[in-house]
Write a protein that holds these residues in place. Sequence first.
Motif, PDB file in Angstrom:
ATOM      1  N   UNK A  34       0.819  -1.205   0.000  1.00  0.00           N
ATOM      2  CA  UNK A  34       0.000   0.000   0.000  1.00  0.00           C
ATOM      3  C   UNK A  34       0.858   1.262   0.000  1.00  0.00           C
ATOM      4  N   UNK A  35       1.976   1.220   0.719  1.00  0.00           N
ATOM      5  CA  UNK A  35       2.887   2.374   0.727  1.00  0.00           C
ATOM      6  C   UNK A  35       3.504   2.587  -0.658  1.00  0.00           C
ATOM      7  N   UNK A  36       3.841   1.484  -1.351  1.00  0.00           N
ATOM      8  CA  UNK A  36       4.395   1.602  -2.704  1.00  0.00           C
ATOM      9  C   UNK A  36       3.371   2.235  -3.642  1.00  0.00           C
ATOM     10  N   UNK A  37       2.118   1.841  -3.501  1.00  0.00           N
ATOM     11  CA  UNK A  37       1.056   2.425  -4.318  1.00  0.00           C
ATOM     12  C   UNK A  37       0.870   3.898  -3.969  1.00  0.00           C
ATOM     13  N   UNK A  38       0.876   4.194  -2.678  1.00  0.00           N
ATOM     14  CA  UNK A  38       0.685   5.571  -2.220  1.00  0.00           C
ATOM     15  C   UNK A  38       1.791   6.502  -2.717  1.00  0.00           C
ATOM     16  N   UNK A  39       2.982   5.970  -2.930  1.00  0.00           N
ATOM     17  CA  UNK A  39       4.104   6.776  -3.413  1.00  0.00           C
ATOM     18  C   UNK A  39       3.992   7.116  -4.900  1.00  0.00           C
ATOM     19  N   UNK A  63      -0.923  -9.363  -0.754  1.00  0.00           N
ATOM     20  CA  UNK A  63      -0.171  -8.192  -1.200  1.00  0.00           C
ATOM     21  C   UNK A  63       1.215  -8.161  -0.571  1.00  0.00           C
ATOM     22  N   UNK A  64       2.169  -7.689  -1.354  1.00  0.00           N
ATOM     23  CA  UNK A  64       3.543  -7.484  -0.901  1.00  0.00           C
ATOM     24  C   UNK A  64       4.202  -6.548  -1.899  1.00  0.00           C
ATOM     25  N   UNK A  65       5.478  -6.330  -1.785  1.00  0.00           N
ATOM     26  CA  UNK A  65       6.206  -5.620  -2.833  1.00  0.00           C
ATOM     27  C   UNK A  65       7.219  -6.577  -3.441  1.00  0.00           C
ATOM     28  N   UNK A  66       7.585  -6.261  -4.676  1.00  0.00           N
ATOM     29  CA  UNK A  66       8.554  -7.066  -5.412  1.00  0.00           C
ATOM     30  C   UNK A  66       9.358  -6.090  -6.240  1.00  0.00           C
ATOM     31  N   UNK A  67      10.633  -5.975  -5.939  1.00  0.00           N
ATOM     32  CA  UNK A  67      11.492  -4.973  -6.569  1.00  0.00           C
ATOM     33  C   UNK A  67      10.919  -3.562  -6.373  1.00  0.00           C
ATOM     34  N   UNK A  68      10.292  -3.359  -5.214  1.00  0.00           N
ATOM     35  CA  UNK A  68       9.753  -2.047  -4.869  1.00  0.00           C
ATOM     36  C   UNK A  68       8.396  -1.718  -5.454  1.00  0.00           C
ATOM     37  N   UNK A  69       7.826  -2.642  -6.199  1.00  0.00           N
ATOM     38  CA  UNK A  69       6.528  -2.436  -6.853  1.00  0.00           C
ATOM     39  C   UNK A  69       5.471  -3.334  -6.210  1.00  0.00           C
ATOM     40  N   UNK A  70       4.200  -2.969  -6.320  1.00  0.00           N
ATOM     41  CA  UNK A  70       3.129  -3.816  -5.793  1.00  0.00           C
ATOM     42  C   UNK A  70       3.136  -5.193  -6.469  1.00  0.00           C
ATOM     43  N   UNK A  71       2.927  -6.218  -5.661  1.00  0.00           N
ATOM     44  CA  UNK A  71       2.886  -7.583  -6.177  1.00  0.00           C
ATOM     45  C   UNK A  71       1.957  -8.398  -5.291  1.00  0.00           C
ATOM     46  N   UNK A  72       1.570  -9.557  -5.803  1.00  0.00           N
ATOM     47  CA  UNK A  72       0.610 -10.388  -5.096  1.00  0.00           C
ATOM     48  C   UNK A  72       1.078 -11.832  -5.189  1.00  0.00           C
ATOM     49  N   UNK A  73       1.180 -12.474  -4.024  1.00  0.00           N
ATOM     50  CA  UNK A  73       1.784 -13.801  -3.930  1.00  0.00           C
ATOM     51  C   UNK A  73       0.768 -14.858  -3.517  1.00  0.00           C
ATOM     52  N   UNK A  74       1.075 -16.093  -3.888  1.00  0.00           N
ATOM     53  CA  UNK A  74       0.233 -17.229  -3.506  1.00  0.00           C
ATOM     54  C   UNK A  74       0.568 -17.669  -2.083  1.00  0.00           C
ATOM     55  N   UNK A  75      -0.062 -18.738  -1.630  1.00  0.00           N
ATOM     56  CA  UNK A  75       0.121 -19.218  -0.256  1.00  0.00           C
ATOM     57  C   UNK A  75       1.570 -19.619   0.025  1.00  0.00           C
ATOM     58  N   UNK A  76       2.321 -19.999  -1.005  1.00  0.00           N
ATOM     59  CA  UNK A  76       3.725 -20.367  -0.837  1.00  0.00           C
ATOM     60  C   UNK A  76       4.644 -19.146  -0.854  1.00  0.00           C
ATOM     61  N   UNK A  77       4.066 -17.967  -1.009  1.00  0.00           N
ATOM     62  CA  UNK A  77       4.852 -16.743  -1.026  1.00  0.00           C
ATOM     63  C   UNK A  77       5.447 -16.400  -2.380  1.00  0.00           C
ATOM     64  N   UNK A  78       5.082 -17.150  -3.419  1.00  0.00           N
ATOM     65  CA  UNK A  78       5.612 -16.890  -4.759  1.00  0.00           C
ATOM     66  C   UNK A  78       4.761 -15.841  -5.468  1.00  0.00           C
ATOM     67  N   UNK A  79       5.429 -14.849  -6.042  1.00  0.00           N
ATOM     68  CA  UNK A  79       4.720 -13.792  -6.754  1.00  0.00           C
ATOM     69  C   UNK A  79       4.002 -14.390  -7.953  1.00  0.00           C
ATOM     70  N   UNK A  80       2.714 -14.050  -8.068  1.00  0.00           N
ATOM     71  CA  UNK A  80       1.877 -14.511  -9.172  1.00  0.00           C
ATOM     72  C   UNK A  80       1.633 -13.368 -10.148  1.00  0.00           C
TER      73      UNK A  80
END
Length: 136
Positions: A34-39, A63-80
């Motif tokens: 959310x902070x990455x989006x807000x920026x 939700x998480x960040x990936x290389x400083x950008x918004x990203x969304x990961x599965x239950x295993x923590x892998x970015x989808x």
Amino acid sequence: MSNAFSKEEKAAMKAAAAEAKAAQAGADLQAACLAAIDDMNGTDKELAETLHRLVTSHTALQAKTWYGMPAYANAEGKVVVFFQSAAKFKARYATIGFQPDAHLDEGDFWPTSYAVTKLTAADQERLVAMLEKAAN
């Protein structure tokens, strides 16, 4: 041709290292997203907010960040799925991309990222269908 990384690429790599440390320390990954989006500003911010809303209301991806950008990961923590702002790399369009764990395969040839300048209602419906498929 130079083999050196651009200033933006170096910043992305530093962000990725910081994200890994933060995740190990138990940081609030959604707050970071959310902070990455807000920026962001302008169209980038609108597009990232729309993607965030669609992901969080139609999937169980986290939700998480990936290389400083918004990203969304599965239950295993892998970015989808991820969002890359146009401003970050001085591009004329933002990017919504899907990683291999999205399993959006369609035969032997399919897109893994989309250039985005606007998301109409029809675009959002199409995106939701891809997100739902990617999250399963």
